[in-house]
Design a protein around this motif. Sequence first.
Motif, PDB file in Angstrom:
ATOM      1  N   GLY A   1       0.829  -1.192   0.000  1.00  0.00           N
ATOM      2  CA  GLY A   1       0.000   0.000   0.000  1.00  0.00           C
ATOM      3  C   GLY A   1       0.868   1.248   0.000  1.00  0.00           C
ATOM      4  O   GLY A   1       1.906   1.293   0.683  1.00  0.00           O
ATOM      5  N   ILE A   2       0.480   2.246  -0.762  1.00  0.00           N
ATOM      6  CA  ILE A   2       1.209   3.517  -0.822  1.00  0.00           C
ATOM      7  C   ILE A   2       0.216   4.649  -0.609  1.00  0.00           C
ATOM      8  O   ILE A   2      -0.857   4.685  -1.226  1.00  0.00           O
ATOM      9  N   ALA A   3       0.587   5.596   0.247  1.00  0.00           N
ATOM     10  CA  ALA A   3      -0.246   6.767   0.502  1.00  0.00           C
ATOM     11  C   ALA A   3       0.612   8.015   0.447  1.00  0.00           C
ATOM     12  O   ALA A   3       1.832   7.967   0.625  1.00  0.00           O
ATOM     13  N   GLY A   4      -0.029   9.145   0.199  1.00  0.00           N
ATOM     14  CA  GLY A   4       0.632  10.439   0.238  1.00  0.00           C
ATOM     15  C   GLY A   4       0.221  11.181   1.499  1.00  0.00           C
ATOM     16  O   GLY A   4      -0.956  11.198   1.863  1.00  0.00           O
TER      17      GLY A   4
ATOM     18  N   SER B   1       2.119  -4.739   3.302  1.00  0.00           N
ATOM     19  CA  SER B   1       2.975  -3.683   3.840  1.00  0.00           C
ATOM     20  C   SER B   1       2.439  -2.327   3.395  1.00  0.00           C
ATOM     21  O   SER B   1       1.692  -2.231   2.407  1.00  0.00           O
ATOM     22  N   PHE B   2       2.831  -1.297   4.113  1.00  0.00           N
ATOM     23  CA  PHE B   2       2.296   0.053   3.868  1.00  0.00           C
ATOM     24  C   PHE B   2       3.432   1.063   3.903  1.00  0.00           C
ATOM     25  O   PHE B   2       4.296   0.994   4.790  1.00  0.00           O
ATOM     26  N   SER B   3       3.442   1.970   2.943  1.00  0.00           N
ATOM     27  CA  SER B   3       4.458   3.025   2.908  1.00  0.00           C
ATOM     28  C   SER B   3       3.796   4.383   2.713  1.00  0.00           C
ATOM     29  O   SER B   3       2.870   4.525   1.905  1.00  0.00           O
ATOM     30  N   LEU B   4       4.291   5.367   3.449  1.00  0.00           N
ATOM     31  CA  LEU B   4       3.788   6.735   3.354  1.00  0.00           C
ATOM     32  C   LEU B   4       4.841   7.607   2.681  1.00  0.00           C
ATOM     33  O   LEU B   4       6.004   7.620   3.095  1.00  0.00           O
TER      34      LEU B   4
END
Length: 266
Positions: free
Chosen positions: A204-207, A229-232
Motif C-alpha cells: 500500500g502507498i499513501a501520500g 505492507s504500507f508506505s507513506l
Amino acid sequence: MHIADLGDVQLHYRVDGDPDGAPVVFANSLGTDLRLWDAVLPLLPAGVKLIRYDLRGHGLSSVPSAPYSMGTLIRDAEQLLDFLDIRDCMFVGLSIGGMIAQGLAVKRLDQIRALVLSNTAAKIGTADMWKQRVQAVNQNGIEPLADAIMDRWFARGFRASPDITLWRNMLVQQSAAGYAGCCSAIAGTDFYTPTSGLRLPTLGIAGSEDGATPPDLVRETIDLIPGSSFSLIRKAGHLPCVEQPAEYAALLSRFLDDTGHIAKDT
C-alpha cells in the motif's frame, strides 16, 4: 501507441521495457491518463515489461455511453490482459485504478501475483457525494471542479509550481462523459468484504497530503490483506508518482525484488 478492440470499448495501451520481462501493469486514476506514470517508469529496474492503459472514457480510449459500473472497468482490465496474454503480473493501481486492482485480483488470481494499491481504498467517499459529482459534471463539465480537485491531488508546494498547469489541463481535457461514468462506478463500489479475502503480496502507498484518499483510509484497506505492507510518501498528495517519482519508483523496485518478480541478476 496501440488500441485493443475489446468489443464494447477500445482501450489505448502502451508497452515499454523488456518485451520478454516479468509483466507490471499500471492503472491510472480518475481524470488522468497513462502519462500519469511517465516519471516513474524510467526509474524502474531492467527486466520488466511495463504495460499501461487509459481507462474507458479517459485519454485515447473510447468513450462508451455512461454510466459505467466497477464490474465493467474490471472486465476491461481482465480482457486487456487476456488480449495481451498476460499472467502473473504485478498490478499497480492508483485511486480508481486501485479499486480495479482489488476487483481483478478477486476475479482473476491467475492474472495477478502481487498488488500495489496506491492512494486508494476498498470504498472511497459516499454514493451521494459521487452522485453529486456526476450531476455537476453533466451540467457544467469538469472545469468548475478543477481547482478543488488540484487541491486534493497535490501537496501545497507542487501546486505553486508551473507544472500544476499540465495536470489541470489533463483533467479538464478528459471526456466529461467518461469522467462522470467512472464517478458512477466508484459510487457503487464497496470492496471491504472481497478485499479482506485476498491472500497475495500487497504493497500500500499513501501520500501524506492526499485530500482524496487520506493515509488512514489507505492503511485501513491495506490492513484487510494479511501480510501486506504500507508506505507513506511525505510531501505528496493523491498522485505521489508525479510529485515524488524517485521515492515511488524505489518502493516499486523494492517490492519487485521482495516478491521475486524480477530475477536477482537484473
